[in-house]
Design an enzyme around this catalytic site. Sequence first.
Site, PDB file in Angstrom:
ATOM      1  N   ASN A   9       0.864  -1.183   0.000  1.00  0.00           N
ATOM      2  CA  ASN A   9       0.000   0.000   0.000  1.00  0.00           C
ATOM      3  C   ASN A   9       0.906   1.240   0.000  1.00  0.00           C
ATOM      4  O   ASN A   9       1.534   1.538   1.012  1.00  0.00           O
ATOM      5  CB  ASN A   9      -0.892  -0.041   1.247  1.00  0.00           C
ATOM      6  CG  ASN A   9      -1.684   1.244   1.447  1.00  0.00           C
ATOM      7  OD1 ASN A   9      -1.743   2.088   0.548  1.00  0.00           O
ATOM      8  ND2 ASN A   9      -2.280   1.400   2.617  1.00  0.00           N
ATOM      9  N   TRP A  10       0.936   1.932  -1.134  1.00  0.00           N
ATOM     10  CA  TRP A  10       1.844   3.078  -1.257  1.00  0.00           C
ATOM     11  C   TRP A  10       1.320   4.317  -0.533  1.00  0.00           C
ATOM     12  O   TRP A  10       2.037   5.316  -0.429  1.00  0.00           O
ATOM     13  CB  TRP A  10       2.073   3.432  -2.732  1.00  0.00           C
ATOM     14  CG  TRP A  10       2.678   2.340  -3.545  1.00  0.00           C
ATOM     15  CD1 TRP A  10       3.111   1.105  -3.102  1.00  0.00           C
ATOM     16  CD2 TRP A  10       2.923   2.354  -4.957  1.00  0.00           C
ATOM     17  NE1 TRP A  10       3.610   0.377  -4.156  1.00  0.00           N
ATOM     18  CE2 TRP A  10       3.504   1.124  -5.306  1.00  0.00           C
ATOM     19  CE3 TRP A  10       2.701   3.309  -5.961  1.00  0.00           C
ATOM     20  CZ2 TRP A  10       3.867   0.811  -6.613  1.00  0.00           C
ATOM     21  CZ3 TRP A  10       3.061   2.997  -7.266  1.00  0.00           C
ATOM     22  CH2 TRP A  10       3.646   1.768  -7.583  1.00  0.00           C
ATOM     23  N   LYS A  11       0.049   4.264  -0.101  1.00  0.00           N
ATOM     24  CA  LYS A  11      -0.583   5.451   0.515  1.00  0.00           C
ATOM     25  C   LYS A  11      -0.393   6.647  -0.419  1.00  0.00           C
ATOM     26  O   LYS A  11      -0.412   6.449  -1.649  1.00  0.00           O
ATOM     27  CB  LYS A  11      -0.007   5.672   1.917  1.00  0.00           C
ATOM     28  CG  LYS A  11      -0.067   4.377   2.749  1.00  0.00           C
ATOM     29  CD  LYS A  11       0.205   4.556   4.200  1.00  0.00           C
ATOM     30  CE  LYS A  11       0.098   3.183   4.871  1.00  0.00           C
ATOM     31  NZ  LYS A  11       0.266   3.247   6.319  1.00  0.00           N
ATOM     32  N   HIS A  95      -9.253   0.885   5.505  1.00  0.00           N
ATOM     33  CA  HIS A  95      -7.922   1.128   6.074  1.00  0.00           C
ATOM     34  C   HIS A  95      -8.066   2.073   7.266  1.00  0.00           C
ATOM     35  O   HIS A  95      -8.900   2.988   7.248  1.00  0.00           O
ATOM     36  CB  HIS A  95      -6.987   1.730   5.022  1.00  0.00           C
ATOM     37  CG  HIS A  95      -5.560   1.747   5.473  1.00  0.00           C
ATOM     38  ND1 HIS A  95      -5.090   2.719   6.326  1.00  0.00           N
ATOM     39  CD2 HIS A  95      -4.535   0.891   5.254  1.00  0.00           C
ATOM     40  CE1 HIS A  95      -3.801   2.456   6.585  1.00  0.00           C
ATOM     41  NE2 HIS A  95      -3.456   1.359   5.946  1.00  0.00           N
ATOM     42  N   GLU A  97      -6.478   4.541   8.197  1.00  0.00           N
ATOM     43  CA  GLU A  97      -6.353   5.978   7.891  1.00  0.00           C
ATOM     44  C   GLU A  97      -7.654   6.518   7.303  1.00  0.00           C
ATOM     45  O   GLU A  97      -8.014   7.682   7.526  1.00  0.00           O
ATOM     46  CB  GLU A  97      -5.154   6.201   6.951  1.00  0.00           C
ATOM     47  CG  GLU A  97      -3.835   5.962   7.691  1.00  0.00           C
ATOM     48  CD  GLU A  97      -2.696   5.447   6.834  1.00  0.00           C
ATOM     49  OE1 GLU A  97      -2.741   5.589   5.595  1.00  0.00           O
ATOM     50  OE2 GLU A  97      -1.741   4.883   7.417  1.00  0.00           O
ATOM     51  N   GLU A 167      -4.539  -5.000  10.776  1.00  0.00           N
ATOM     52  CA  GLU A 167      -3.540  -3.946  10.904  1.00  0.00           C
ATOM     53  C   GLU A 167      -3.759  -3.204  12.219  1.00  0.00           C
ATOM     54  O   GLU A 167      -4.573  -2.277  12.284  1.00  0.00           O
ATOM     55  CB  GLU A 167      -3.659  -2.952   9.749  1.00  0.00           C
ATOM     56  CG  GLU A 167      -3.410  -3.559   8.385  1.00  0.00           C
ATOM     57  CD  GLU A 167      -2.914  -2.516   7.380  1.00  0.00           C
ATOM     58  OE1 GLU A 167      -1.860  -2.749   6.794  1.00  0.00           O
ATOM     59  OE2 GLU A 167      -3.550  -1.470   7.224  1.00  0.00           O
ATOM     60  N   GLY A 173       3.226   2.394  10.601  1.00  0.00           N
ATOM     61  CA  GLY A 173       4.131   3.517  10.385  1.00  0.00           C
ATOM     62  C   GLY A 173       4.878   3.959  11.637  1.00  0.00           C
ATOM     63  O   GLY A 173       5.492   5.016  11.668  1.00  0.00           O
ATOM     64  N   SER A 212       4.245  -2.065  10.103  1.00  0.00           N
ATOM     65  CA  SER A 212       5.710  -2.087  10.218  1.00  0.00           C
ATOM     66  C   SER A 212       6.339  -3.429   9.834  1.00  0.00           C
ATOM     67  O   SER A 212       7.300  -3.861  10.455  1.00  0.00           O
ATOM     68  CB  SER A 212       6.144  -1.649  11.622  1.00  0.00           C
ATOM     69  OG  SER A 212       5.674  -0.329  11.890  1.00  0.00           O
TER      70      SER A 212
END
Length: 250
Positions: A9-11, A95, A97, A167, A173, A212
């Site tokens: 996932n490149w965000k 997700h 976020e 997650e 992160g 991570s």
Amino acid sequence: MRKILVAGNWKMHGSKPMVRSLLEGLLAGSSADAKADLAVFPPFPYLSLTESILSGTHIRWGGQTLNPNAKGAHTGETSGSMLVDMGCSYVLVGHSERRSIYNESDKDVALRFKAALDAGLQPVLCVGETLEEREEEQTEAVVARQLDAVITQVGIEAFARATVAYEPVWAIGTGLTATPQQAQSVHAFIRDKMTALNVIIADQLRILYGGSVKGSNAAELFAQSDIDGGLVGGASLTAEDFLAIYSAVA
Ligand code: 13P
């Protein structure tokens, strides 16, 4: 043996040169014969370039979110059929976020999951607790609530065409990875919960771990019996780092 998926996932990261060099590096360092499937989740503007590089190869790609509506007056949004049009196989839903920064509720996530299936995409449903929830021993309750919202919306059978990603928010992160035992314990909880509803679907369900994941911890995480691969953020942004994770299972 369950099929493993390693997904990046490149965000909100990327540029055209980065996409080209990353994808060319991944193609050179991975193989269709490996035990693990490989997938990337670029930001929307790079899906077209991604399709042009990966089309016809063994690497799949997907969107990072989708709008629950099929089309219409939703400025700035992207539908499931548009992702299919860009060659996507997958889409992330729920997700953390999206849940925390963009206020997506469990119900919103469930509607996006349904929209993904309706469009012919494989949703990757992200679930996980915050640090506060873990400290209050609410991890299983939170994960169960997040899963139940989707199961109520689409039914357990829909998970035959879906992937779940655990997650823990506190591990995303932060450099703090769940220990293999902590991750396995929640993965087993998810598998048991699904088993109570449908044994075959639970057995075939891919449950990814995210938070991570690095080359140095991937092998130990992926060795756990209910961990079927990883959803990788930061370490999926360079071919070298991402391939170190892929190599741990491929
Ligand atoms: P990190 O690997 O950077 O912790 O991100 C995990 C993640 O959120 C993947 O979706």
